[in-house]
Design a protein around this motif. Sequence first.
Motif, PDB file in Angstrom:
ATOM      1  N   ILE A 149      59.920  40.423 -12.344  1.00 33.63           N
ATOM      2  CA  ILE A 149      60.907  40.494 -11.266  1.00 33.63           C
ATOM      3  C   ILE A 149      61.238  39.058 -10.876  1.00 33.63           C
ATOM      4  O   ILE A 149      60.347  38.280 -10.512  1.00 33.63           O
ATOM      5  CB  ILE A 149      60.370  41.260 -10.041  1.00 33.63           C
ATOM      6  CG1 ILE A 149      59.642  42.548 -10.467  1.00 33.63           C
ATOM      7  CG2 ILE A 149      61.503  41.544  -9.075  1.00 33.63           C
ATOM      8  CD1 ILE A 149      60.512  43.559 -11.154  1.00 33.63           C
TER       9      ILE A 149
ATOM     10  N   ASP B 143      63.617  36.186  -8.827  1.00 33.63           N
ATOM     11  CA  ASP B 143      64.472  35.763  -7.714  1.00 33.63           C
ATOM     12  C   ASP B 143      65.797  35.244  -8.284  1.00 33.63           C
ATOM     13  O   ASP B 143      65.809  34.405  -9.192  1.00 33.63           O
ATOM     14  CB  ASP B 143      63.723  34.656  -6.961  1.00 33.63           C
ATOM     15  CG  ASP B 143      64.389  34.183  -5.692  1.00 33.63           C
ATOM     16  OD1 ASP B 143      65.605  33.995  -5.698  1.00 33.63           O
ATOM     17  OD2 ASP B 143      63.657  33.951  -4.716  1.00 33.63           O
TER      18      ASP B 143
ATOM     19  N   VAL C 129      62.637  47.760  -7.823  1.00 31.17           N
ATOM     20  CA  VAL C 129      61.345  47.434  -8.441  1.00 31.17           C
ATOM     21  C   VAL C 129      60.586  48.709  -8.791  1.00 31.17           C
ATOM     22  O   VAL C 129      60.037  48.840  -9.895  1.00 31.17           O
ATOM     23  CB  VAL C 129      60.504  46.540  -7.513  1.00 31.17           C
ATOM     24  CG1 VAL C 129      59.114  46.297  -8.115  1.00 31.17           C
ATOM     25  CG2 VAL C 129      61.205  45.205  -7.271  1.00 31.17           C
TER      26      VAL C 129
ATOM     27  N   ALA D  76      55.857  38.655 -10.371  1.00 39.14           N
ATOM     28  CA  ALA D  76      56.870  38.275  -9.383  1.00 39.14           C
ATOM     29  C   ALA D  76      57.111  36.776  -9.469  1.00 39.14           C
ATOM     30  O   ALA D  76      56.186  35.975  -9.290  1.00 39.14           O
ATOM     31  CB  ALA D  76      56.408  38.652  -7.984  1.00 39.14           C
TER      32      ALA D  76
ATOM     33  N   ILE E 171      58.279  37.344  -3.317  1.00 37.42           N
ATOM     34  CA  ILE E 171      56.863  37.602  -3.569  1.00 37.42           C
ATOM     35  C   ILE E 171      56.347  38.699  -2.635  1.00 37.42           C
ATOM     36  O   ILE E 171      55.615  39.613  -3.052  1.00 37.42           O
ATOM     37  CB  ILE E 171      56.034  36.316  -3.377  1.00 37.42           C
ATOM     38  CG1 ILE E 171      56.432  35.229  -4.392  1.00 37.42           C
ATOM     39  CG2 ILE E 171      54.544  36.610  -3.420  1.00 37.42           C
ATOM     40  CD1 ILE E 171      55.946  35.457  -5.788  1.00 37.42           C
TER      41      ILE E 171
ATOM     42  N   VAL F  71      58.070  42.232  -3.689  1.00 42.84           N
ATOM     43  CA  VAL F  71      57.552  42.747  -4.960  1.00 42.84           C
ATOM     44  C   VAL F  71      56.096  43.176  -4.808  1.00 42.84           C
ATOM     45  O   VAL F  71      55.676  44.218  -5.330  1.00 42.84           O
ATOM     46  CB  VAL F  71      57.707  41.702  -6.079  1.00 42.84           C
ATOM     47  CG1 VAL F  71      57.091  42.215  -7.382  1.00 42.84           C
ATOM     48  CG2 VAL F  71      59.177  41.359  -6.295  1.00 42.84           C
TER      49      VAL F  71
ATOM     50  N   ARG G 201      51.520  36.616  -9.182  1.00 40.22           N
ATOM     51  CA  ARG G 201      52.546  35.898  -8.416  1.00 40.22           C
ATOM     52  C   ARG G 201      52.811  34.534  -9.040  1.00 40.22           C
ATOM     53  O   ARG G 201      51.870  33.779  -9.303  1.00 40.22           O
ATOM     54  CB  ARG G 201      52.088  35.699  -6.974  1.00 40.22           C
ATOM     55  CG  ARG G 201      51.866  36.975  -6.191  1.00 40.22           C
ATOM     56  CD  ARG G 201      51.197  36.670  -4.871  1.00 40.22           C
ATOM     57  NE  ARG G 201      51.074  37.838  -4.017  1.00 40.22           N
ATOM     58  CZ  ARG G 201      50.322  37.885  -2.922  1.00 40.22           C
ATOM     59  NH1 ARG G 201      49.625  36.814  -2.561  1.00 40.22           N
ATOM     60  NH2 ARG G 201      50.253  38.978  -2.199  1.00 40.22           N
TER      61      ARG G 201
ATOM     62  N   ASN H  41      51.335  41.579   1.661  1.00 41.44           N
ATOM     63  CA  ASN H  41      52.639  41.918   1.104  1.00 41.44           C
ATOM     64  C   ASN H  41      53.406  42.653   2.191  1.00 41.44           C
ATOM     65  O   ASN H  41      52.813  43.434   2.939  1.00 41.44           O
ATOM     66  CB  ASN H  41      52.498  42.830  -0.117  1.00 41.44           C
ATOM     67  CG  ASN H  41      51.470  42.329  -1.118  1.00 41.44           C
ATOM     68  OD1 ASN H  41      51.745  41.459  -1.915  1.00 41.44           O
ATOM     69  ND2 ASN H  41      50.264  42.885  -1.058  1.00 41.44           N
TER      70      ASN H  41
END
Length: 386
Positions: free
Chosen positions: A50, A52, A101, A118, A125, A128, A143, A160
Amino acid sequence: MQLPSIKQSFKVEYEYQLYFTTGLFNIQNSLFTTLIADYKTFEPVKLLFIVDDGVQNHHPDLVSQISAYCKANEAVMKFTGSIVVPGGEQVKNGNDSIDSVLKGINTHKICRHSFVIAIGGGAVIDMVGYAAAIAHRGVKLIRIPTTVLSQNDSAVGVKNSVNAFKKKNFLGTFAPPYAIINDSGFLRTLEQRDWISGIAEAIKVALIKDNNFFKYIADNAIALKNREMEPMQYVIYKCAEMHMHHIAQGGDPFESGSSRPLDFGHWAAHKMEFMTNYELRHGEAVAKGIALDVTYAHLIGLISDADLQHVLDVMIHIGFDLSLPVKSSGEIDTLLNGLEEFREHLGGELTITLIAGLGVKHDVHTIDLQLMKQAVVRLNHQFALN
């Protein structure tokens, strides 16, 4: 018949590592391959990336580079796909990105022995990580933070979250990642405001824990502003180390108590982010929140005028705008409502971390609202809004 109660206790040990590298997905860099191979040796591990969109825009070849890297190491890993999501705090508002996601996890059959990777700033972060934590009751997460703030603070923790009901981080989980990888190459393409904003979290942890670290930041304020990599790398490393040590040694990694010292300056920061519709970067808001709380600490006699001015000067030299986004008494009242929202978020009694000296944490449980209003007015008089 009265049956006795059954009581059971258990402990779960968590372990995760923070790695430092440059050029993570260069074919010659074996760090990522070794990390995945150490998890499972008998078959390739499925990976869903995933990304950005801000990172993708600055590194347009990133996804193809990742795919090629996975192909070159196909005995260890399997690239299932990539999903590009919006960057910035807005990605945590609403369900679109979370659903994207979760759909990807389902479509690519990512199970609890696969990995979601992520790649992005702290908001991505966070989002995800939340999606990964609720899919299958938790799929493994790696991460790869790409901003100063996410590399030194937000990505190295166990939290998270996403925003809901007009409140920051209302929905969330405590779910440690499998690993974090800081690639310094991503920092070179940051906008200046993103380069600077992450330093606020280092100032935060230094002020409440380590005056020597704060002195290092002060001595290197101009070098940090001028994007010198060596002092920035040290600031990121030291801040992340202190953050992770606090999680492990603080006795409350999942924040079941009411004291949260690593949120020094954050009660106002969270409220200012919302009040500006998240136009303020998180680190920018934290800098303003720290400035407000140290001003208040001075007004109640906790720190000297010299210490207050030194803290403000350091942040100004780095490049922070310390004026607050409030122009009327009504807006000041709205800002101060953030105190109750912060208490509600923590639960229990209000606990606000201040400082009683440089590097000296001091918790208070009540705030004099009139003095806090004076602190707001004083800051905005000293750093007049443009």
